[in-house]
Design a protein around this motif. Structure first.
Motif, PDB file in Angstrom:
ATOM      1  N   HIS A 199      17.933  21.817  63.461  1.00 28.08           N
ATOM      2  CA  HIS A 199      18.363  20.702  64.469  1.00 28.08           C
ATOM      3  C   HIS A 199      17.840  21.029  65.922  1.00 28.08           C
ATOM      4  O   HIS A 199      17.455  20.229  66.699  1.00 28.08           O
ATOM      5  CB  HIS A 199      19.776  20.195  64.084  1.00 28.08           C
ATOM      6  CG  HIS A 199      19.787  18.729  64.824  1.00 28.08           C
ATOM      7  ND1 HIS A 199      20.777  18.515  66.273  1.00 28.08           N
ATOM      8  CD2 HIS A 199      19.529  17.601  64.552  1.00 28.08           C
ATOM      9  CE1 HIS A 199      20.522  17.582  66.623  1.00 28.08           C
ATOM     10  NE2 HIS A 199      19.974  16.755  65.693  1.00 28.08           N
ATOM     11  N   ASP A 256      17.226  14.954  65.664  1.00 29.33           N
ATOM     12  CA  ASP A 256      17.374  13.892  64.481  1.00 29.33           C
ATOM     13  C   ASP A 256      15.743  13.395  64.120  1.00 29.33           C
ATOM     14  O   ASP A 256      14.895  13.769  64.889  1.00 29.33           O
ATOM     15  CB  ASP A 256      17.872  12.746  65.052  1.00 29.33           C
ATOM     16  CG  ASP A 256      19.283  13.200  65.391  1.00 29.33           C
ATOM     17  OD1 ASP A 256      19.978  14.105  65.012  1.00 29.33           O
ATOM     18  OD2 ASP A 256      20.067  12.505  66.189  1.00 29.33           O
ATOM     19  N   GLY A 261      11.715  16.228  63.147  1.00 36.18           N
ATOM     20  CA  GLY A 261      13.052  16.041  63.090  1.00 36.18           C
ATOM     21  C   GLY A 261      13.509  16.659  61.651  1.00 36.18           C
ATOM     22  O   GLY A 261      12.857  17.161  60.898  1.00 36.18           O
ATOM     23  N   SER A 303      24.905  15.830  64.189  1.00 36.09           N
ATOM     24  CA  SER A 303      24.499  14.659  65.015  1.00 36.09           C
ATOM     25  C   SER A 303      25.094  13.546  64.104  1.00 36.09           C
ATOM     26  O   SER A 303      24.833  13.658  62.765  1.00 36.09           O
ATOM     27  CB  SER A 303      23.026  14.587  65.098  1.00 36.09           C
ATOM     28  OG  SER A 303      23.044  13.266  65.538  1.00 36.09           O
ATOM     29  N   SER A 339      23.761  10.810  64.054  1.00 38.57           N
ATOM     30  CA  SER A 339      22.453  10.189  63.535  1.00 38.57           C
ATOM     31  C   SER A 339      21.759  10.978  62.671  1.00 38.57           C
ATOM     32  O   SER A 339      20.548  10.554  62.491  1.00 38.57           O
ATOM     33  CB  SER A 339      21.813  10.103  64.928  1.00 38.57           C
ATOM     34  OG  SER A 339      22.590   8.923  65.810  1.00 38.57           O
ATOM     35  N   THR A 340      22.332  11.892  62.086  1.00 40.88           N
ATOM     36  CA  THR A 340      21.766  12.751  61.024  1.00 40.88           C
ATOM     37  C   THR A 340      21.185  11.945  60.097  1.00 40.88           C
ATOM     38  O   THR A 340      21.943  11.210  59.566  1.00 40.88           O
ATOM     39  CB  THR A 340      22.422  13.896  60.574  1.00 40.88           C
ATOM     40  OG1 THR A 340      22.765  14.770  61.559  1.00 40.88           O
ATOM     41  CG2 THR A 340      21.755  14.690  59.544  1.00 40.88           C
ATOM     42  N   THR A 341      19.907  12.059  59.449  1.00 43.40           N
ATOM     43  CA  THR A 341      19.404  11.216  58.302  1.00 43.40           C
ATOM     44  C   THR A 341      19.661  12.162  57.096  1.00 43.40           C
ATOM     45  O   THR A 341      19.504  13.510  57.171  1.00 43.40           O
ATOM     46  CB  THR A 341      17.856  10.936  58.554  1.00 43.40           C
ATOM     47  OG1 THR A 341      17.454  10.411  59.760  1.00 43.40           O
ATOM     48  CG2 THR A 341      17.354  10.380  57.144  1.00 43.40           C
ATOM     49  N   LEU A 356      26.350   8.473  59.310  1.00 41.35           N
ATOM     50  CA  LEU A 356      25.166   9.025  59.026  1.00 41.35           C
ATOM     51  C   LEU A 356      24.200   8.139  58.601  1.00 41.35           C
ATOM     52  O   LEU A 356      24.260   6.911  58.235  1.00 41.35           O
ATOM     53  CB  LEU A 356      25.281  10.174  57.936  1.00 41.35           C
ATOM     54  CG  LEU A 356      26.182  11.182  58.272  1.00 41.35           C
ATOM     55  CD1 LEU A 356      26.114  12.320  57.246  1.00 41.35           C
ATOM     56  CD2 LEU A 356      25.739  11.824  59.722  1.00 41.35           C
TER      57      LEU A 356
END
Length: 291
Positions: free
Chosen positions: A200, A205, A216, A243, A245-247, A287
């Motif tokens: 990361h 992200d 990302g 994060s 916002s992690t996928t 997430l």
């Protein structure tokens, strides 16, 4: 094999990590350029089992042209439920030179693939990086994908900065005892968490343009029966230390393969409720959960 002196200092450093081999966390210490093999079962050159467009990956990696996958034989994990055990455990494939690997990458680009997807690359990354260098000099422009089991050394990952565009690691376990029993890797959780932090740091992200991932981190998490994966702890780590916002792709396709039938705790598929519970927890934590 190509003269290593013609490659970058990074490639030469990676090659040095194979002799004696400390490339991955196992640090087997064998001299792979002398045809010695450690846990992964592979010498200094990769063994490739298949190459071609793949349409079964996450939609953001597929597009209309498919993901340009290169499947590497051998593995630094010993998962007793591996679906690709003929490749990972039995090392089915053909030894491939750096030049041949370069041609594979350029061929995949000519075929219309939207990325170059290195599947199980950890133990053969020196040759991969060398091939990326040659391929870019010959016109490769596609994003590169590091599709890994997640048992990666931070020291090695730091040398990949600039060579890898999309990191797609598994996060398999949060419990050391389970990791030892199922993958012969008791230090997997701490190694995996540190590796994901470094990934990361390099790429951030996941960035998606017109439905296609360009850069990302994309996490894969396979839901195991009886919560053996420790899913909520992994999701907490991603939210708190990587994060919010992690996928993440919460995968529900586990089925007993290879030697899984010998272990009662994993000798069944996860239930719908087990899978949905993990998906819902990841959504609750904020997430970005892939459909």
């Amino acid at each position: 094999m190509a003269d290593l002196n013609s490659f970058s200092e990074t490639t030469r450093q990676l090659w040095d990590l194979m002799n004696p081999c400390t490339l991955c966390p196992r640090k087997c210490g064998v001299h792979r350029s002398k045809s010695q093999t450690g846990f992964c079962g592979i010498g200094d050159l990769p063994v490739v089992s298949s190459v071609g467009p793949h349409f079964g990956e996450e939609s953001v990696l597929v597009g209309t042209g498919g993901s340009g996958t290169i499947f590497f034989a051998g593995c630094n994990l010993g998962c007793i439920f591996c679906q690709n055990y003929d490749i990972s455990h039995h090392c089915y494939g053909h030894k491939t030179t750096i030049e041949q690997l370069t041609h594979h990458m350029l061929d995949l680009q000519r075929m219309g693939c939207i990325n170059i997807n290195f599947v199980t690359p950890t133990h053969v990354i020196p040759a991969i990086v060398a091939a990326i260098e040659l391929a870019r000099k010959s016109g490769l422009t596609l994003p590169t994908v590091y599709n890994t089991g997640g048992y990666d050394s931070v020291e090695t990952l730091k040398l990949l900065d600039g060579y890898i565009d999309i990191y797609m690691p598994d996060m398999k376990y949060s419990d050391s005892k389970v990791a030892e029993e199922l993958s012969t890797a008791p230090d997997y959780p701490q190694v995996n968490f540190a590796a994901v932090k470094e990934m990361h740091r390099q790429v951030g992200d996941l960035k998606v343009k017109k439905g296609i991932a360009t850069l990302g981190l994309l996490i894969r998490h396979l839901v195991l029966p009886n919560n053996l994966a420790g899913s909520n702890e992994i999701i907490d780590f991603l939210t708190d230390e990587i994060s919010s916002s992690t996928t993440i792709n919460v995968m529900g396709q586990y089925r007993p393969c290879y030697q899984a039938h010998l272990h009662s705790k994993i000798d069944r598929r996860p239930t719908f409720e087990e899978i949905q519970s993990v998906r819902q927890y990841a959504l609750t934590k904020g997430l970005a959960v892939l459909d």
